[in-house]
Design a protein around this motif. Sequence first.
Motif, PDB file in Angstrom:
ATOM      1  N   SER A   2       0.900  -0.844   0.326  1.00 23.13           N
ATOM      2  CA  SER A   2      -0.113  -0.343  -0.548  1.00 23.13           C
ATOM      3  C   SER A   2       0.963   0.927   0.089  1.00 23.13           C
ATOM      4  O   SER A   2       2.027   1.471   0.476  1.00 23.13           O
ATOM      5  N   GLN A  95     -14.591  -7.254   1.264  1.00 24.73           N
ATOM      6  CA  GLN A  95     -14.479  -6.209   1.361  1.00 24.73           C
ATOM      7  C   GLN A  95     -15.338  -5.747   0.141  1.00 24.73           C
ATOM      8  O   GLN A  95     -14.157  -6.665  -0.573  1.00 24.73           O
ATOM      9  N   LEU A  97     -14.285  -2.348  -2.533  1.00 21.54           N
ATOM     10  CA  LEU A  97     -13.648  -1.129  -2.779  1.00 21.54           C
ATOM     11  C   LEU A  97     -15.196  -0.534  -3.931  1.00 21.54           C
ATOM     12  O   LEU A  97     -15.674  -0.774  -4.746  1.00 21.54           O
ATOM     13  N   ASN A  99     -16.032   3.660  -4.434  1.00 20.74           N
ATOM     14  CA  ASN A  99     -16.333   5.779  -4.051  1.00 20.74           C
ATOM     15  C   ASN A  99     -14.215   5.458  -3.231  1.00 20.74           C
ATOM     16  O   ASN A  99     -14.503   6.100  -2.181  1.00 20.74           O
ATOM     17  N   GLY A 100     -13.683   4.518  -3.796  1.00 24.44           N
ATOM     18  CA  GLY A 100     -12.301   4.665  -3.167  1.00 24.44           C
ATOM     19  C   GLY A 100     -12.123   4.587  -2.053  1.00 24.44           C
ATOM     20  O   GLY A 100     -10.932   4.130  -1.325  1.00 24.44           O
ATOM     21  N   LYS A 101     -12.835   3.534  -1.282  1.00 19.12           N
ATOM     22  CA  LYS A 101     -12.917   3.492   0.283  1.00 19.12           C
ATOM     23  C   LYS A 101     -13.296   1.758   0.696  1.00 19.12           C
ATOM     24  O   LYS A 101     -13.978   1.596  -0.919  1.00 19.12           O
ATOM     25  N   TRP A 102     -12.468   1.347   0.939  1.00 17.65           N
ATOM     26  CA  TRP A 102     -13.059  -0.254   0.856  1.00 17.65           C
ATOM     27  C   TRP A 102     -14.120  -0.365   2.169  1.00 17.65           C
ATOM     28  O   TRP A 102     -13.815   0.383   3.456  1.00 17.65           O
ATOM     29  N   THR A 103     -14.962  -1.101   1.776  1.00 21.88           N
ATOM     30  CA  THR A 103     -16.698  -1.112   2.600  1.00 21.88           C
ATOM     31  C   THR A 103     -16.741  -2.290   3.306  1.00 21.88           C
ATOM     32  O   THR A 103     -16.641  -3.466   2.184  1.00 21.88           O
TER      33      THR A 103
END
Length: 150
Positions: A2, A95, A97, A99-103
């Motif tokens: 990352s 999870q 991805l 909107n650019g975030k891991w949910t």
Amino acid sequence: MSVTRSHRTRALAAGALAAVLLSTGTTTAVAATGTPTPKPSMTHTGMPSMKPSRMPTAMGSITVSANHKAIKVGNTVVFTGRVKGIKAGSTLVLQHLRNGKWTTLKTTAAVNKNGTYTIKRMFTNKGTQQVRVTTKSGTFHSSPVTVKVS
């Protein structure tokens, strides 16, 4: 790797190099003059600010693979993998991805005694889904895999 881990690694390497250079310069000055010179104080001026991150106390890893890379809406994908350094019975979550975030999705599995797991997920929306498996605490996660839903 990352971006955060890459930045952290570079910052640690730069700090180690600076410490070596400072200690070498101090040793040389003592040898040349015979009297010790004051050591420079360590300040954080000019250093990039970094939020402390959760550093795992032990090394762990998660692998994941999908039984299908492309499916139709409403079909199920089976994600399987292996863990290392994570206790049997630990909860893993899926999870995606967004909107650019891991949910975190409401799809979980427990680690088996032999260090494997299976997670099944039905996809109901069209599009490309990038998913990964992570520990419930978020300490460890797999590399992402992509599933195309049409």
